[in-house]
Design a protein around this motif. Structure first.
Motif, PDB file in Angstrom:
ATOM      1  N   ALA A 202       0.842  -1.207   0.000  1.00 21.27           N
ATOM      2  CA  ALA A 202       0.000   0.000   0.000  1.00 21.27           C
ATOM      3  C   ALA A 202       0.872   1.249   0.000  1.00 21.27           C
ATOM      4  CB  ALA A 202      -0.932  -0.013   1.210  1.00 21.27           C
ATOM      5  N   PRO A 203       1.713   1.406  -1.016  1.00 18.48           N
ATOM      6  CA  PRO A 203       2.656   2.532  -1.018  1.00 18.48           C
ATOM      7  C   PRO A 203       1.979   3.890  -1.124  1.00 18.48           C
ATOM      8  CG  PRO A 203       2.669   1.407  -3.147  1.00 18.48           C
ATOM      9  CD  PRO A 203       1.851   0.567  -2.218  1.00 18.48           C
ATOM     10  N   GLU A 204       0.700   3.892  -1.537  1.00 17.33           N
ATOM     11  CA  GLU A 204       0.001   5.175  -1.679  1.00 17.33           C
ATOM     12  C   GLU A 204      -0.426   5.770  -0.347  1.00 17.33           C
ATOM     13  OE1 GLU A 204      -3.439   2.278  -1.354  1.00 17.33           O
ATOM     14  OE2 GLU A 204      -1.355   2.266  -2.047  1.00 17.33           O
ATOM     15  N   LEU A 205      -0.432   4.970   0.713  1.00 16.65           N
ATOM     16  CA  LEU A 205      -0.868   5.458   2.024  1.00 16.65           C
ATOM     17  C   LEU A 205       0.227   6.311   2.669  1.00 16.65           C
ATOM     18  CD1 LEU A 205      -2.609   2.297   3.544  1.00 16.65           C
ATOM     19  CD2 LEU A 205      -3.672   4.246   2.387  1.00 16.65           C
ATOM     20  N   ASN A 206      -0.196   7.392   3.273  1.00 18.51           N
ATOM     21  CA  ASN A 206       0.726   8.306   3.954  1.00 18.51           C
ATOM     22  C   ASN A 206       0.754   7.947   5.442  1.00 18.51           C
ATOM     23  OD1 ASN A 206       2.335  10.461   4.759  1.00 18.51           O
ATOM     24  ND2 ASN A 206       0.644  11.928   4.753  1.00 18.51           N
ATOM     25  N   ILE A 207       1.439   6.851   5.770  1.00 20.64           N
ATOM     26  CA  ILE A 207       1.502   6.379   7.156  1.00 20.64           C
ATOM     27  C   ILE A 207       2.576   7.176   7.891  1.00 20.64           C
ATOM     28  CG2 ILE A 207       1.928   4.400   8.658  1.00 20.64           C
ATOM     29  CD1 ILE A 207       0.958   2.618   6.351  1.00 20.64           C
ATOM     30  N   VAL A 208       2.146   7.934   8.906  1.00 17.68           N
ATOM     31  CA  VAL A 208       3.070   8.841   9.591  1.00 17.68           C
ATOM     32  C   VAL A 208       3.572   8.288  10.915  1.00 17.68           C
ATOM     33  CG1 VAL A 208       2.067  10.879   8.495  1.00 17.68           C
ATOM     34  CG2 VAL A 208       1.150  10.078  10.700  1.00 17.68           C
ATOM     35  N   GLY A 209       2.945   7.225  11.421  1.00 18.92           N
ATOM     36  CA  GLY A 209       3.389   6.652  12.691  1.00 18.92           C
ATOM     37  C   GLY A 209       2.695   5.340  12.973  1.00 18.92           C
ATOM     38  N   VAL A 210       3.400   4.454  13.675  1.00 25.88           N
ATOM     39  CA  VAL A 210       2.869   3.133  14.002  1.00 25.88           C
ATOM     40  C   VAL A 210       3.224   2.813  15.452  1.00 25.88           C
ATOM     41  CG1 VAL A 210       2.953   0.661  13.486  1.00 25.88           C
ATOM     42  CG2 VAL A 210       3.138   2.333  11.620  1.00 25.88           C
ATOM     43  N   THR A 211       2.243   2.378  16.229  1.00 31.64           N
ATOM     44  CA  THR A 211       2.506   1.969  17.607  1.00 31.64           C
ATOM     45  C   THR A 211       2.010   0.539  17.798  1.00 31.64           C
ATOM     46  OG1 THR A 211       0.407   2.658  18.637  1.00 31.64           O
ATOM     47  CG2 THR A 211       2.076   4.360  18.286  1.00 31.64           C
ATOM     48  N   ALA A 212       2.845  -0.288  18.401  1.00 37.53           N
ATOM     49  CA  ALA A 212       2.485  -1.688  18.620  1.00 37.53           C
ATOM     50  C   ALA A 212       3.062  -2.145  19.950  1.00 37.53           C
ATOM     51  CB  ALA A 212       2.999  -2.571  17.476  1.00 37.53           C
ATOM     52  N   GLY A 213       2.264  -2.845  20.737  1.00 40.91           N
ATOM     53  CA  GLY A 213       2.721  -3.322  22.037  1.00 40.91           C
ATOM     54  C   GLY A 213       2.263  -4.739  22.296  1.00 40.91           C
ATOM     55  N   GLY A 214       2.953  -5.431  23.194  1.00 43.03           N
ATOM     56  CA  GLY A 214       2.605  -6.816  23.487  1.00 43.03           C
ATOM     57  C   GLY A 214       2.699  -7.688  22.255  1.00 43.03           C
ATOM     58  N   MET A 215       3.831  -7.610  21.540  1.00 40.16           N
ATOM     59  CA  MET A 215       3.965  -8.204  20.212  1.00 40.16           C
ATOM     60  C   MET A 215       4.581  -9.603  20.273  1.00 40.16           C
ATOM     61  SD  MET A 215       5.644  -4.767  18.651  1.00 40.16           S
ATOM     62  CE  MET A 215       6.455  -5.667  17.335  1.00 40.16           C
ATOM     63  N   PRO A 216       3.909 -10.610  19.727  1.00 41.40           N
ATOM     64  CA  PRO A 216       4.512 -11.936  19.624  1.00 41.40           C
ATOM     65  C   PRO A 216       5.467 -12.007  18.433  1.00 41.40           C
ATOM     66  CG  PRO A 216       2.299 -11.986  18.736  1.00 41.40           C
ATOM     67  CD  PRO A 216       2.514 -10.590  19.254  1.00 41.40           C
ATOM     68  N   VAL A 217       6.648 -11.449  18.609  1.00 37.09           N
ATOM     69  CA  VAL A 217       7.609 -11.358  17.506  1.00 37.09           C
ATOM     70  C   VAL A 217       7.913 -12.745  16.942  1.00 37.09           C
ATOM     71  CG1 VAL A 217       9.959 -10.690  16.882  1.00 37.09           C
ATOM     72  CG2 VAL A 217       8.590  -9.226  18.385  1.00 37.09           C
ATOM     73  N   ASP A 218       8.169 -13.691  17.816  1.00 37.18           N
ATOM     74  CA  ASP A 218       8.414 -15.080  17.424  1.00 37.18           C
ATOM     75  C   ASP A 218       7.334 -15.924  18.102  1.00 37.18           C
ATOM     76  OD1 ASP A 218       9.271 -17.730  17.178  1.00 37.18           O
ATOM     77  OD2 ASP A 218      11.382 -17.159  17.173  1.00 37.18           O
ATOM     78  N   MET A 219       6.389 -16.447  17.309  1.00 32.04           N
ATOM     79  CA  MET A 219       5.258 -17.161  17.890  1.00 32.04           C
ATOM     80  C   MET A 219       5.695 -18.397  18.665  1.00 32.04           C
ATOM     81  SD  MET A 219       2.035 -16.654  18.174  1.00 32.04           S
ATOM     82  CE  MET A 219       1.468 -15.652  16.788  1.00 32.04           C
ATOM     83  N   ALA A 220       6.807 -19.016  18.254  1.00 31.78           N
ATOM     84  CA  ALA A 220       7.302 -20.185  18.979  1.00 31.78           C
ATOM     85  C   ALA A 220       7.718 -19.799  20.396  1.00 31.78           C
ATOM     86  CB  ALA A 220       8.472 -20.817  18.227  1.00 31.78           C
ATOM     87  N   ASP A 221       8.314 -18.612  20.561  1.00 31.91           N
ATOM     88  CA  ASP A 221       8.674 -18.139  21.900  1.00 31.91           C
ATOM     89  C   ASP A 221       7.428 -17.951  22.757  1.00 31.91           C
ATOM     90  OD1 ASP A 221      11.355 -18.118  21.354  1.00 31.91           O
ATOM     91  OD2 ASP A 221      11.498 -15.960  21.022  1.00 31.91           O
ATOM     92  N   THR A 222       6.387 -17.381  22.162  1.00 29.16           N
ATOM     93  CA  THR A 222       5.140 -17.176  22.890  1.00 29.16           C
ATOM     94  C   THR A 222       4.519 -18.508  23.306  1.00 29.16           C
ATOM     95  OG1 THR A 222       4.714 -15.092  21.719  1.00 29.16           O
ATOM     96  CG2 THR A 222       2.830 -16.171  22.742  1.00 29.16           C
ATOM     97  N   ILE A 223       4.532 -19.474  22.404  1.00 29.00           N
ATOM     98  CA  ILE A 223       3.977 -20.797  22.709  1.00 29.00           C
ATOM     99  C   ILE A 223       4.714 -21.421  23.887  1.00 29.00           C
ATOM    100  CG2 ILE A 223       3.751 -23.158  21.832  1.00 29.00           C
ATOM    101  CD1 ILE A 223       3.232 -21.867  19.048  1.00 29.00           C
ATOM    102  N   ASP A 224       6.047 -21.363  23.858  1.00 32.62           N
ATOM    103  CA  ASP A 224       6.835 -21.930  24.961  1.00 32.62           C
ATOM    104  C   ASP A 224       6.553 -21.206  26.273  1.00 32.62           C
ATOM    105  OD1 ASP A 224       7.967 -23.691  23.191  1.00 32.62           O
ATOM    106  OD2 ASP A 224       9.862 -22.589  22.991  1.00 32.62           O
TER     107      ASP A 224
END
Length: 256
Positions: free
Chosen positions: A63-85
């Protein structure tokens, strides 16, 4: 607010959720008859962070046409295997296991039934039409109880390994907008669900790719409290981005 899980209720499916979130933004702009230059912000915590983070990764190409000016994310399961363990056998958070398992299977068109024990099939039937926040809970549940004996080493199953690989954050693309990440740390590992080191590592990796990142960690905070602490900071961050306030990246602190 986009229905990023789609018609399949594909909870936990990263790329599908990210694309759906971006499509939701496109739809909102059309309904509002807003110009293409309209500044856009994205925010999500826990399950919502999956859609938000993958949307940020996909946006430059999808979606390169979108003018995304900021993104906030918290509590992120970066590696789902880590979360599962981490949640395996947890009195409070083991309930995440079947929901993520079923949602990911839906998103990847995987029939789980051949891999499940009789108990596992019963659990999947119980949660079929429920959300993780208000569906059946399974205190102390272990993944081994859900899988049949010959499939206990789930990471060695090619179809499962593909899901883990494609759901790993940071491997789909590189965001271009400034990022704010937030993670709780109640036990020296994480917030009871999410491993804090995974978020720190991803934030540092993005810094090395030239992305401006702020990483906040909340000592003594479990997953629920981390969400309470995250959203006011996320709101302030996005308001500053909409106002065009210069962003002071936290990459120098992460590198230390």
């Amino acid at each position: 607010m986009s229905d990023y899980e789609g018609s399949k209720l594909a909870y936990g499916t990263g790329r599908l959720s990210g694309a759906a979130a971006l499509d939701g933004i496109r739809a909102a702009l059309r309904v509002l008859d807003a110009p293409a230059t309209t500044p856009v912000g994205m925010s999500g915590f826990s399950g919502g962070s999956i859609a938000t983070e993958f949307a940020a990764e996909l946006a430059p190409a999808y979606a390169p046409e979108l003018n995304i000016v900021g993104v906030t994310a918290g509590g992120m399961p970066v590696d789902m295997a880590d979360t599962i363990d981490y949640v395996d056998g947890s009195p409070q958070w083991a309930l995440v296991l079947p929901y993520v398992m079923q949602g990911s299977a839906r998103g990847f068109d995987l029939d789980l039934s051949p891999y499940l024990s009789d108990y596992g099939r019963d659990v999947m039937a119980q949660i079929a039409d429920h959300c993780v926040t208000n569906g059946p809970r399974f205190p102390g549940l272990r993944l081994s109880q859900l899988l049949s004996p010959e499939y206990q080493n789930y990471r060695s199953i090619p179809k499962f390994a593909r899901i883990l690989t494609e759901n790993h954050m940071g491997d789909t693309g590189t965001p271009t907008a400034p990022l704010l990440f937030g993670a709780g740390n109640v036990d020296g590992i994480g917030d009871g669900v999410i491993v804090a080191a995974g978020e720190r590592i991803l934030a540092t990796e993005y810094c090395h790719r030239g992305v401006s990142v702020q990483y906040d960690e909340y000592p003594g905070s479990n997953h629920l409290l981390a969400g309470v602490l995250f959203f006011p900071t996320a709101r302030a961050f996005l308001l500053d981005r909409f106002a065009g306030t210069p962003f002071a990246s936290g990459c120098s602190q992460l590198d230390r």
